[in-house]
Design a protein around this motif. Structure first.
Motif: not given
Length: 134
Positions: A42-47, A53-54, A106-109, A111-117
């Motif tokens: 969802t993050i990769l598709n929508n940001g 927000a969703t 972009l840095r936050a995004q 980092e969020a993806l790295s943490w979500l792994n």
């Protein structure tokens, strides 16, 4: 001995999964794990901003809802008091997202993806009914 950022991510994510184990019944914990599994796409598709927000919208303001808890966990990680945190000491994650520059976003995004792994691996292992821990 100082831990690496990767170790910090893993430790934080594991602590959040253990928190979910203690506070949610097995059905809600399983749903939480499903939300975690879908969030990176969802993050990769929508940001990051729209994905978060969703989560807030789906929680309908209920802080006990698994959607809100996932949002709160990301807030906790991205806004922690640490020089490596993209929104260090921000009071509100959504406010930080809309009031900062693109580079920080972009840095936050990332980092969020790295943490979500890490969160995803632990959630599947410990929370999924047909996964590892239960």
């Amino acid at each position: 001995m100082k831990r690496t950022l990767e170790q910090e991510r893993a430790a934080h994510a594991l602590s959040k999964v253990h928190q979910i184990e203690k506070t949610l019944d097995p059905d809600k914990a399983d749903k939480f794990a499903s939300y975690v599994e879908r969030l990176p796409a969802t993050i990769l598709n929508n940001g990051l901003g729209q994905a978060l927000a969703t989560l807030l919208a789906q929680s309908k303001g209920d802080r006990g809802d698994p959607h809100y808890q996932l949002y709160a966990f990301l807030h906790d990680w991205l806004c922690r008091d640490d020089p490596q945190a993209p929104y260090r000491t921000a009071g509100d994650l959504m406010e930080a997202i809309v009031n900062n520059d693109r580079r920080t976003y972009l840095r936050a995004q990332a980092e969020a993806l790295s943490w979500l792994n890490w969160l995803k691996k632990f959630a599947v292992a410990y929370l999924k009914k047909n996964g590892g821990g239960r």
